[in-house]
Structure formats: C-alpha cells, structure tokens
Design a protein around this motif. Structure first.
Motif, PDB file in Angstrom:
ATOM      1  N   MET A   1      64.982  15.546 -67.879  1.00 31.22           N
ATOM      2  CA  MET A   1      64.218  16.554 -67.128  1.00 31.22           C
ATOM      3  C   MET A   1      63.588  17.552 -68.103  1.00 31.22           C
ATOM      4  O   MET A   1      64.176  17.907 -69.111  1.00 31.22           O
ATOM      5  N   ALA A   2      62.388  17.978 -67.766  1.00 34.16           N
ATOM      6  CA  ALA A   2      61.659  18.928 -68.619  1.00 34.16           C
ATOM      7  C   ALA A   2      62.347  20.292 -68.609  1.00 34.16           C
ATOM      8  O   ALA A   2      63.247  20.535 -67.811  1.00 34.16           O
ATOM      9  N   SER A   3      61.884  21.165 -69.480  1.00 32.49           N
ATOM     10  CA  SER A   3      62.417  22.530 -69.536  1.00 32.49           C
ATOM     11  C   SER A   3      61.450  23.471 -68.828  1.00 32.49           C
ATOM     12  O   SER A   3      60.229  23.337 -68.940  1.00 32.49           O
ATOM     13  N   PHE A   4      62.021  24.432 -68.098  1.00 32.27           N
ATOM     14  CA  PHE A   4      61.168  25.393 -67.395  1.00 32.27           C
ATOM     15  C   PHE A   4      60.436  26.324 -68.363  1.00 32.27           C
ATOM     16  O   PHE A   4      59.385  26.852 -68.055  1.00 32.27           O
ATOM     17  N   ASN A   5      61.038  26.506 -69.554  1.00 32.26           N
ATOM     18  CA  ASN A   5      60.475  27.469 -70.493  1.00 32.26           C
ATOM     19  C   ASN A   5      59.018  27.189 -70.837  1.00 32.26           C
ATOM     20  O   ASN A   5      58.224  28.100 -71.028  1.00 32.26           O
ATOM     21  N   LYS A   6      58.707  25.895 -70.903  1.00 34.97           N
ATOM     22  CA  LYS A   6      57.338  25.503 -71.260  1.00 34.97           C
ATOM     23  C   LYS A   6      56.334  25.992 -70.211  1.00 34.97           C
ATOM     24  O   LYS A   6      55.144  26.118 -70.492  1.00 34.97           O
ATOM     25  N   TYR A   7      56.811  26.249 -69.009  1.00 34.98           N
ATOM     26  CA  TYR A   7      55.924  26.620 -67.894  1.00 34.98           C
ATOM     27  C   TYR A   7      56.021  28.097 -67.554  1.00 34.98           C
ATOM     28  O   TYR A   7      55.495  28.531 -66.544  1.00 34.98           O
ATOM     29  N   ARG A   8      56.723  28.801 -68.411  1.00 36.76           N
ATOM     30  CA  ARG A   8      56.900  30.229 -68.204  1.00 36.76           C
ATOM     31  C   ARG A   8      55.780  30.990 -68.906  1.00 36.76           C
ATOM     32  O   ARG A   8      55.519  30.761 -70.085  1.00 36.76           O
ATOM     33  N   ALA A   9      55.135  31.890 -68.169  1.00 35.99           N
ATOM     34  CA  ALA A   9      54.045  32.655 -68.753  1.00 35.99           C
ATOM     35  C   ALA A   9      54.596  33.718 -69.688  1.00 35.99           C
ATOM     36  O   ALA A   9      55.694  34.228 -69.476  1.00 35.99           O
ATOM     37  N   GLY A  10      53.822  34.007 -70.728  1.00 37.26           N
ATOM     38  CA  GLY A  10      54.229  35.048 -71.675  1.00 37.26           C
ATOM     39  C   GLY A  10      53.003  35.780 -72.164  1.00 37.26           C
ATOM     40  O   GLY A  10      51.894  35.546 -71.666  1.00 37.26           O
ATOM     41  N   GLY A  11      53.192  36.626 -73.143  1.00 38.10           N
ATOM     42  CA  GLY A  11      52.105  37.474 -73.617  1.00 38.10           C
ATOM     43  C   GLY A  11      50.869  36.715 -74.076  1.00 38.10           C
ATOM     44  O   GLY A  11      49.753  37.026 -73.678  1.00 38.10           O
ATOM     45  N   SER A  12      51.093  35.681 -74.903  1.00 43.35           N
ATOM     46  CA  SER A  12      49.946  34.992 -75.500  1.00 43.35           C
ATOM     47  C   SER A  12      49.608  33.715 -74.728  1.00 43.35           C
ATOM     48  O   SER A  12      48.952  32.816 -75.244  1.00 43.35           O
ATOM     49  N   PHE A  13      50.066  33.670 -73.524  1.00 48.53           N
ATOM     50  CA  PHE A  13      49.988  32.461 -72.736  1.00 48.53           C
ATOM     51  C   PHE A  13      48.552  32.125 -72.300  1.00 48.53           C
ATOM     52  O   PHE A  13      47.755  33.008 -72.002  1.00 48.53           O
ATOM     53  N   ARG A  14      48.219  30.819 -72.319  1.00 44.72           N
ATOM     54  CA  ARG A  14      46.894  30.405 -71.857  1.00 44.72           C
ATOM     55  C   ARG A  14      47.060  29.444 -70.686  1.00 44.72           C
ATOM     56  O   ARG A  14      47.685  28.402 -70.804  1.00 44.72           O
ATOM     57  N   LEU A  15      46.487  29.820 -69.565  1.00 43.98           N
ATOM     58  CA  LEU A  15      46.636  29.018 -68.351  1.00 43.98           C
ATOM     59  C   LEU A  15      46.111  27.599 -68.557  1.00 43.98           C
ATOM     60  O   LEU A  15      46.684  26.631 -68.061  1.00 43.98           O
ATOM     61  N   ALA A  16      45.022  27.488 -69.341  1.00 44.13           N
ATOM     62  CA  ALA A  16      44.392  26.177 -69.544  1.00 44.13           C
ATOM     63  C   ALA A  16      45.313  25.205 -70.282  1.00 44.13           C
ATOM     64  O   ALA A  16      45.095  23.994 -70.249  1.00 44.13           O
ATOM     65  N   ASP A  17      46.357  25.747 -70.936  1.00 47.02           N
ATOM     66  CA  ASP A  17      47.289  24.861 -71.650  1.00 47.02           C
ATOM     67  C   ASP A  17      48.181  24.084 -70.690  1.00 47.02           C
ATOM     68  O   ASP A  17      48.853  23.135 -71.094  1.00 47.02           O
ATOM     69  N   ILE A  18      48.243  24.530 -69.454  1.00 42.91           N
ATOM     70  CA  ILE A  18      49.107  23.835 -68.483  1.00 42.91           C
ATOM     71  C   ILE A  18      48.229  23.026 -67.545  1.00 42.91           C
ATOM     72  O   ILE A  18      47.355  23.564 -66.861  1.00 42.91           O
TER      73      ILE A  18
END
Lengths: 268, 268
Positions: A1-18
């Motif tokens: 199963m994948a990790s939720f962390n990869k889908y967690r938004a943060g300061g430098s987060f780019r929506l297009a990466d998901i």
C-alpha cells in the motif's frame, strides 16, 4: 500500500505533481475493491463507536473539490456502514444574507463536531479563499490574512480536542467534462446540474492555482491537507476510507473505564 | 403482514392493549429476518434519494420510549444503508440553561428537517409532557395546554411540507430489567448506564400512564403515533423500517422533471 505522506500538501507543494488518474490505494479486482470498501466502512463503524464511547474527542473531515469531484459520493460510500447517530454532514452552499452578515468562519464554527462525533463538511470555509480569490472579490493581502485566520481557527479546534483531516478530491478537466456531460445527457440527473457549473469550469486553471496556494498555506501539522486522486471513484473512496481509519487508529481511542461502584448492583 | 392501524394510537386507545412482546411484523427464520431488514434498509435508501431529488417535502421521525427501549439501535439498523447526507439525527437530552430560557418547542423547531431530508428525533418535545407530568413539574391544566400546543406545532410542520411519523418503542418492565442488568454486569457498557435510569424505572406505571395520555391526545391525522412492540429488537427494527417505507411510498415521491433547456448542450 502507498504512503499517505506523498499526497499530503506542504509549503512547496505543487498540485500538478499529483495525477488525478493515479490509483495508489486501489488493489485487486473490481469485486475485491468493493469488498475492501465494505470492510473499511465496517471498520470505520467500529472506530466511530469507540470515538462515541470515549466521548471526549472529535473528528472533522473537510471535503473540497471541483464540481463532480465526488464529495457526495465519497460521503455516501465511506460512511455506508456508520450510524447517523455518530456521523453528521454539514453542506456549505452560497452564503445566506444572515451568514453574509457575519464573518466567514461564523457558520462553520456553528457546526463543528461535538464530543464523540464525526462531522463531515461538504465544502467549507475554504470556499472563502477559493471562489473569492478566483473571482477577485478579495485581494492578495486579504487572502493571506484569511489563510492565517483559518490556521488559527483550526488550531483552536485542534487544541480543544478535534482531530482535523482535510481532503481535496482531485479530478482532471477531462473527467469533469465527461461527468457534466453525463448529467446533461441524462434527463433524470438534470436536477443535479446548474448552468453556473460551466462558469467555474471555464476558470479551471485559476481554480487549480487557488487550490494549490490555499492547500500549501493551510496544510498544518494539526490540520493537514491530502490530495485524493479522484478520477477513479473507487480509488477516491478507498483512499479516503483508509485515511480516516488511519487517523482514528492514531488517536488510540479507549473505552471509558468500568465504574467500580456498579459492581454487584441488582436492578429490581 | 399485519396492519399498522392496529398499532396506531387514538383517542380511546389503551397502551396495555398492545403487548410489548408481540411480533406481528416479524416472519421467517432469524437469517431471513436479517436479510429482510437489510433489504428494507436498502429500499429506504432509494426512497430517501427520491425525497432528496424531489427536494420539497420533508420526513420527521419521532422516537420515544423508556430507557433501553432501543432508540439508538433502531436508528442504527433502520438507517444502516442510508447516507448521512440525507438523514440527520437530533438527540434531545435534559435541556441546557439556554434551552430552558426559551419555550420548550424552541429547541425542536431549530432542528426540523430541511426540504428533501429525513430527520430523526431521538427523544423530543414529548419529554415535556412525559417526565414533567410524572414528576409533577406541571399541573393538569398546563399538560392539556401543551398537548394542544404540540398539535398546533405539528400541524404547522405538516402544512408546510413535513410528513410526521411518531413511534413509541414499547418494552415490558421485565425486558428493561434484563437490559439494565446487562449494562451493569458488562464493564464495557458502564458508560451507557446512569443511576438516574433506575429512578425512572421506579415510576414505571406513572410513565406508562403518561405515555398513554400523551399518545391519545396527540395522535392526529397529520402526525400519528404508532406503538412499536419492542421486546424483540428485530421486530422493532422491521416494523419501524416497514412503517417508514410505507409512509414514503404513500408520499408518491417524484423525480423533478427534465430541463428541456439542457437538450443538446455540449460541455467544452
């Protein structure tokens, strides 16, 4: 199963990466997925009962997303096995005159979860940093001030016993087109459709941009944002259900202790 | 299948004529009954969706009954397949100071169902003609006045689109004894038990009398009372589910008509 962390938004987060079409939390055949979802919904019921029994903490699930991203469907399926006794939904629509006569967090504060309860917000105070920003109703300075106000408000809730999980249901523009078209082409679904939905669609990129900024600015330790790839409805449901279960498990809920004073008491 | 009419309270109605242990709406083996209940819950979901789609009328289910009569359990099982989007529960406990500062219908009016919604009241304004009468907090004249006020209030709701069904979950004194004793004997259930439950039990006959009078005085055409034999939990769930389904079917709910203006519209 994948990790939720990869889908967690943060300061430098780019929506297009998901990628909205990703399915990291979906495994097995279609029938296995549906069986998993039912098992997760039942597990959520057990955890909700425990939250209710403990009777002190609260869970707030915030759902945001473009039209047709599946907020209603998520609620229907993730909570398909929980009792309405313990799960409440508040839907935020365009504010009423009375709501506009108050600050924008007023109507939200009125429906925060009670002790032992799961509350789901179908849209939320985030509309006040999304549609308002896209339409230019507030300027950048006001937008920054609202991000800070929202973080303060959510910290208050967190410090007074509310665990907060925020999910953006992330769909692609193509999937939205197909879903809107289906509503138009199905006379029985016309009541679900509003011409205004097409106006928001015309500003798709502005909305994606507003989401990216808002999520980046308000994904905090006490109230994190998760981006849920939602082109697949089943993936969306499985991921939100698993995220909620993980959140409730991390709360280490406990049944209240037995009352020694009741020992040997006989009812007449 | 039995007729609901026999269990409908009326002017000359006597509560003692209805046996709490009766099971007129229960048929077949245990596993058949559970399958029936699940099928009824799914049917209720379909009807609730239609109520939501129609978007104009409302359904109010009032649940009353002595402690351990199964109000929570009824909600859990009857609404085991409906979405929290369309079903809300309001639980009425001992009134707060703010509630006491208003008339007794104020807190109820605040949580009547919205258009398209099913609202369940777990206890209700009827507490104000039950516990108040048994404890002698109001006199006979005030009691009669409240019956009339309640009928007027419910007529208002009815005339403005709310269909009202009121259910008294009727258990025997013996069954209550067993259920209270079980809570006491099971440490994990202590949090569900309050010593005050035993005080109300000591006034069992007074409560039965207060129920009989209240139901007789407030079972109207627009807001009928049904007595649900509830010693059997499965019978209770099956009967309430069937009654709600019949009520929703009698409403002849209709999907809103298609919007001819959407014909041929293409989403870009």
């Amino acid at each position: 199963m994948a990790s939720f962390n990869k889908y967690r938004a943060g300061g430098s987060f780019r929506l297009a990466d998901i990628k909205p079409g990703a399915t990291p939390f979906k495994e097995g055949s279609r029938s296995e997925q549906l069986a998993q979802l039912d098992a997760l919904a039942l597990q959520l019921d057990v955890l909700q009962n425990l939250l209710h029994a403990e009777g002190s903490r609260k869970l707030l699930l915030v759902l945001q997303g473009m039209d047709t991203s599946g907020k209603d469907g998520t609620i229907r399926w993730v909570f398909s096995r929980t009792s309405p006794l313990g799960v409440r939904v508040a839907a935020f629509k365009a504010p009423s005159l009375d709501e506009l006569a108050h600050d924008y967090l007023w109507r939200c504060h009125a429906v925060v979860p009670r002790s032992g309860e799961i509350m789901v917000w179908n849209r939320s105070h985030y509309e006040d940093v999304l549609v308002t920003a896209v339409e230019g109703w507030i300027d950048k300075k006001e937008l920054q001030r609202r991000y800070a106000q929202i973080n303060d408000f959510e910290r208050l809730l967190s410090e007074t016993g509310t665990v907060i999980v925020k999910c953006m249901l992330h769909i692609s523009k193509d999937v939205q087109r197909a879903r809107l078209q289906e509503r138009i082409d199905t006379p029985g679904k016309h009541w679900k459709f509003a011409l205004g939905d097409l106006d928001a669609r015309k500003k798709w990129d502005d909305y994606q941009n507003a989401y990216e900024k808002a999520l980046g600015a308000t994904s905090t330790r006490h109230a994190p944002w998760y981006v849920i790839p939602s082109d697949s409805k089943t993936h969306r449901n499985l991921m939100v259900a698993r995220l909620l279960i993980k959140t409730l498990q991390d709360m280490k809920l406990k049944e209240p202790p037995a009352d020694p004073g009741l020992k040997g008491l006989i009812v007449e």
